[in-house]
Design a protein around this motif. Sequence first.
Motif, PDB file in Angstrom:
ATOM      1  N   TYR A  52       0.566  -1.139   0.013  1.00  0.00           N
ATOM      2  CA  TYR A  52      -0.042  -0.159  -0.028  1.00  0.00           C
ATOM      3  C   TYR A  52       0.934   1.241  -0.101  1.00  0.00           C
ATOM      4  O   TYR A  52       0.731   2.419  -0.607  1.00  0.00           O
ATOM      5  CB  TYR A  52      -0.757  -0.004   1.086  1.00  0.00           C
ATOM      6  N   TYR A  53       1.933   1.045   0.749  1.00  0.00           N
ATOM      7  CA  TYR A  53       2.712   2.246   0.960  1.00  0.00           C
ATOM      8  C   TYR A  53       3.466   2.903  -0.160  1.00  0.00           C
ATOM      9  O   TYR A  53       3.814   3.962  -0.617  1.00  0.00           O
ATOM     10  CB  TYR A  53       3.766   2.219   2.079  1.00  0.00           C
ATOM     11  N   ILE A  54       3.863   1.817  -1.032  1.00  0.00           N
ATOM     12  CA  ILE A  54       4.600   1.940  -2.404  1.00  0.00           C
ATOM     13  C   ILE A  54       3.701   2.779  -3.520  1.00  0.00           C
ATOM     14  O   ILE A  54       4.252   4.030  -3.957  1.00  0.00           O
ATOM     15  CB  ILE A  54       5.230   0.694  -2.952  1.00  0.00           C
ATOM     16  N   PRO A  55       2.449   2.443  -3.700  1.00  0.00           N
ATOM     17  CA  PRO A  55       1.807   3.162  -4.560  1.00  0.00           C
ATOM     18  C   PRO A  55       1.333   4.577  -4.101  1.00  0.00           C
ATOM     19  O   PRO A  55       1.482   5.643  -4.713  1.00  0.00           O
ATOM     20  CB  PRO A  55       0.398   2.524  -4.532  1.00  0.00           C
ATOM     21  N   ALA A  56       1.469   4.791  -2.672  1.00  0.00           N
ATOM     22  CA  ALA A  56       1.127   6.036  -1.858  1.00  0.00           C
ATOM     23  C   ALA A  56       2.292   6.758  -2.172  1.00  0.00           C
ATOM     24  O   ALA A  56       2.156   8.063  -2.209  1.00  0.00           O
ATOM     25  CB  ALA A  56       0.851   5.790  -0.427  1.00  0.00           C
ATOM     26  N   ALA A  57       3.565   6.410  -2.116  1.00  0.00           N
ATOM     27  CA  ALA A  57       4.698   7.373  -2.092  1.00  0.00           C
ATOM     28  C   ALA A  57       4.857   7.574  -3.763  1.00  0.00           C
ATOM     29  O   ALA A  57       4.995   8.777  -3.894  1.00  0.00           O
ATOM     30  CB  ALA A  57       5.903   6.289  -1.860  1.00  0.00           C
ATOM     31  N   ALA A  58       4.251   6.847  -4.757  1.00  0.00           N
ATOM     32  CA  ALA A  58       4.409   7.392  -6.161  1.00  0.00           C
ATOM     33  C   ALA A  58       3.671   8.462  -6.266  1.00  0.00           C
ATOM     34  O   ALA A  58       3.797   9.365  -7.074  1.00  0.00           O
ATOM     35  CB  ALA A  58       3.951   5.864  -7.007  1.00  0.00           C
ATOM     36  N   MET A  59       2.151   8.395  -5.592  1.00  0.00           N
ATOM     37  CA  MET A  59       1.170   9.317  -5.737  1.00  0.00           C
ATOM     38  C   MET A  59       1.766  10.517  -5.360  1.00  0.00           C
ATOM     39  O   MET A  59       1.636  11.788  -5.783  1.00  0.00           O
ATOM     40  CB  MET A  59      -0.141   9.163  -5.154  1.00  0.00           C
ATOM     41  N   ALA A  60       2.357  10.494  -3.988  1.00  0.00           N
ATOM     42  CA  ALA A  60       2.912  11.722  -3.548  1.00  0.00           C
ATOM     43  C   ALA A  60       4.184  12.468  -4.288  1.00  0.00           C
ATOM     44  O   ALA A  60       4.066  13.605  -4.458  1.00  0.00           O
ATOM     45  CB  ALA A  60       3.571  11.385  -1.993  1.00  0.00           C
ATOM     46  N   ILE A  61       4.877  11.486  -4.829  1.00  0.00           N
ATOM     47  CA  ILE A  61       5.900  12.348  -5.715  1.00  0.00           C
ATOM     48  C   ILE A  61       5.390  12.711  -6.925  1.00  0.00           C
ATOM     49  O   ILE A  61       5.865  13.949  -7.334  1.00  0.00           O
ATOM     50  CB  ILE A  61       6.910  10.935  -6.165  1.00  0.00           C
ATOM     51  N   SER A  62       4.515  12.419  -7.618  1.00  0.00           N
ATOM     52  CA  SER A  62       3.791  12.868  -8.608  1.00  0.00           C
ATOM     53  C   SER A  62       2.958  14.262  -8.150  1.00  0.00           C
ATOM     54  O   SER A  62       3.115  15.149  -8.824  1.00  0.00           O
ATOM     55  CB  SER A  62       2.458  11.918  -9.207  1.00  0.00           C
ATOM     56  N   LEU A  63       2.282  14.124  -6.960  1.00  0.00           N
ATOM     57  CA  LEU A  63       1.550  15.262  -6.467  1.00  0.00           C
ATOM     58  C   LEU A  63       2.931  16.387  -6.251  1.00  0.00           C
ATOM     59  O   LEU A  63       2.377  17.584  -6.381  1.00  0.00           O
ATOM     60  CB  LEU A  63       1.004  15.082  -4.920  1.00  0.00           C
ATOM     61  N   ALA A  64       3.946  15.937  -5.706  1.00  0.00           N
ATOM     62  CA  ALA A  64       5.009  17.129  -5.724  1.00  0.00           C
ATOM     63  C   ALA A  64       5.433  17.896  -6.739  1.00  0.00           C
ATOM     64  O   ALA A  64       5.983  18.993  -6.804  1.00  0.00           O
ATOM     65  CB  ALA A  64       6.311  16.437  -4.789  1.00  0.00           C
ATOM     66  N   PHE A  65       5.430  17.209  -7.952  1.00  0.00           N
ATOM     67  CA  PHE A  65       5.825  17.448  -9.243  1.00  0.00           C
ATOM     68  C   PHE A  65       4.544  18.739  -9.694  1.00  0.00           C
ATOM     69  O   PHE A  65       4.786  19.686 -10.529  1.00  0.00           O
ATOM     70  CB  PHE A  65       5.971  16.620 -10.236  1.00  0.00           C
ATOM     71  N   LYS A  66       3.272  18.427  -9.367  1.00  0.00           N
ATOM     72  CA  LYS A  66       2.400  19.139  -9.711  1.00  0.00           C
ATOM     73  C   LYS A  66       2.192  20.517  -8.989  1.00  0.00           C
ATOM     74  O   LYS A  66       1.524  21.579  -9.320  1.00  0.00           O
ATOM     75  CB  LYS A  66       0.917  18.504  -9.566  1.00  0.00           C
ATOM     76  N   LEU A  67       2.467  20.661  -7.603  1.00  0.00           N
ATOM     77  CA  LEU A  67       2.168  21.722  -6.599  1.00  0.00           C
ATOM     78  C   LEU A  67       2.809  22.942  -7.145  1.00  0.00           C
ATOM     79  O   LEU A  67       2.013  23.762  -7.092  1.00  0.00           O
ATOM     80  CB  LEU A  67       2.690  21.156  -5.163  1.00  0.00           C
ATOM     81  N   PRO A  68       4.068  23.197  -7.611  1.00  0.00           N
ATOM     82  CA  PRO A  68       4.387  24.371  -8.147  1.00  0.00           C
ATOM     83  C   PRO A  68       3.657  24.984  -9.329  1.00  0.00           C
ATOM     84  O   PRO A  68       3.374  26.196  -9.261  1.00  0.00           O
ATOM     85  CB  PRO A  68       6.099  23.908  -8.606  1.00  0.00           C
ATOM     86  N   ALA A  69       3.024  24.009 -10.115  1.00  0.00           N
ATOM     87  CA  ALA A  69       2.259  24.795 -11.274  1.00  0.00           C
ATOM     88  C   ALA A  69       0.845  24.962 -10.565  1.00  0.00           C
ATOM     89  O   ALA A  69       0.303  25.859 -11.106  1.00  0.00           O
ATOM     90  CB  ALA A  69       1.967  23.476 -12.337  1.00  0.00           C
ATOM     91  N   LEU A  70       0.321  24.382  -9.420  1.00  0.00           N
ATOM     92  CA  LEU A  70      -0.990  24.672  -8.949  1.00  0.00           C
ATOM     93  C   LEU A  70      -0.689  26.188  -8.267  1.00  0.00           C
ATOM     94  O   LEU A  70      -1.441  26.979  -8.273  1.00  0.00           O
ATOM     95  CB  LEU A  70      -1.297  23.776  -7.831  1.00  0.00           C
ATOM     96  N   ARG A  71       0.550  26.334  -7.523  1.00  0.00           N
ATOM     97  CA  ARG A  71       0.746  27.753  -6.942  1.00  0.00           C
ATOM     98  C   ARG A  71       0.792  28.804  -7.890  1.00  0.00           C
ATOM     99  O   ARG A  71       0.466  29.834  -7.638  1.00  0.00           O
ATOM    100  CB  ARG A  71       2.306  27.398  -6.314  1.00  0.00           C
ATOM    101  N   HIS A  72       1.248  28.416  -9.115  1.00  0.00           N
ATOM    102  CA  HIS A  72       1.218  29.652 -10.061  1.00  0.00           C
ATOM    103  C   HIS A  72      -0.154  29.959 -10.814  1.00  0.00           C
ATOM    104  O   HIS A  72      -0.501  30.656 -11.834  1.00  0.00           O
ATOM    105  CB  HIS A  72       2.397  29.316 -10.962  1.00  0.00           C
ATOM    106  N   ASN A  73      -0.796  28.588 -11.057  1.00  0.00           N
ATOM    107  CA  ASN A  73      -2.233  28.760 -11.848  1.00  0.00           C
ATOM    108  C   ASN A  73      -3.060  28.017 -11.218  1.00  0.00           C
ATOM    109  O   ASN A  73      -3.754  27.008 -11.544  1.00  0.00           O
ATOM    110  CB  ASN A  73      -2.065  28.037 -13.165  1.00  0.00           C
ATOM    111  N   TRP A  74      -3.500  28.382  -9.851  1.00  0.00           N
ATOM    112  CA  TRP A  74      -4.342  27.896  -8.870  1.00  0.00           C
ATOM    113  C   TRP A  74      -5.738  27.944  -9.356  1.00  0.00           C
ATOM    114  O   TRP A  74      -6.672  27.289  -8.880  1.00  0.00           O
ATOM    115  CB  TRP A  74      -4.398  28.300  -7.540  1.00  0.00           C
ATOM    116  N   ARG A  75      -6.165  28.786 -10.446  1.00  0.00           N
ATOM    117  CA  ARG A  75      -7.394  28.930 -10.577  1.00  0.00           C
ATOM    118  C   ARG A  75      -7.910  28.020 -11.871  1.00  0.00           C
ATOM    119  O   ARG A  75      -8.968  28.080 -12.271  1.00  0.00           O
ATOM    120  CB  ARG A  75      -7.558  30.336 -11.309  1.00  0.00           C
TER     121      ARG A  75
END
Length: 389
Positions: free
Chosen positions: A6-29
Amino acid sequence: MNGEDYYIPAAAMAISLAFKLPALRHNWRDPLLRSVVALLTLAGAVFFFAAPPTIAAVNRWTGIVNVSAPLVYCLITAFSASCLVLMVNWRGGPPEQTRRVSRRWITGYSLVIVALIVLFALGDTPVERLRDFDTFYANTPYIGMMIALYLLAHHVAAVVMVVLCWRWSLQVRGWLRVGLMIIVSGYIFNLTYDATKISSVVARWLGHDLDDLSTYVAPPLAALGALISAMGFVVPLVCQRLSDHWQTWATYRRLGALWQEVQISAPIGTPSVQMAWWSAAELRVIQRESDIHDGFLHLGPYFDKGLRDGAYESAVAGGADEETARAVADAAMVAAAVRARSADPEGRIIGEDEETLPDTADGPRDLLRISHALRHSPVVQAVRQQVAV
């Protein structure tokens, strides 16, 4: 499945999320970007909180026996809603209609989440179950209804996703279609997960025992389905970006023949703009196109309209279509003008016909055809030899 499964897929999702957060910060709308972030967050949360070690820890920390069950059910329900909302925003359409459909899905699944919490509060689950909660409490008042409700909500979302993605895949091509087919494949695993869970619960209602389906077969199906579906959402975005990047570099390289041809037309001492090695491919293409147009300006006095017309007729006689013949004619005129400019080092005007720039109204695509003709057209090669003689 163990905790690591369970934790390995959760970590994979967390890594993907980390790459998306900067884009969300600049274009959160951006609703599509918000939907992607919500899906990755909820998918990671489902895997993390569904792990048996986490279930035991949450039960212990809260002091409520089996409180992890409604928590995981609510996360699964929210994840189902996030998939539907992402699909609505991804497909697009009139903004107001997109927002209205998204709100309906969010409202409907929010009511399901509230009902799950209420049903758990009304029921009684005194014995902690880390892996077989669904089947163990299938016949318990209110708890059985809670289990059936979350399975129904998940199944509805899976069916809708398969139908939407399949219909949309028949209307599109390229990487988008590939991604949609991957999502359909992932949700087929989710439907199989629903089938095993529902079969186990119904078997309990009928006095039979199919607990192994729910305990050992269903979790791997859910994990595999979630990972495949997540890949389906990511593949079109990533591959399309890589494809666009490759096309940009290809355009830059294909413009090379024309760019090199017109460099001789630049006046001596003209400074050239040096691009840094890390400059984006798009900037390099723009710079190369600008250099080419500047070269055309300097070659303008040497353009020979009569030579261009003759090259056009030769290309048409050779079987070229209208656009190709026009590009061949422009390439021949440029090649001849470059030769004439080289023969006039002092910059004297040796041609009285001041023809304007080649017709590049269609932008980079015409430049690409001219560049290709400079390198490959026999008509242009014949003009080079004629001018040289």
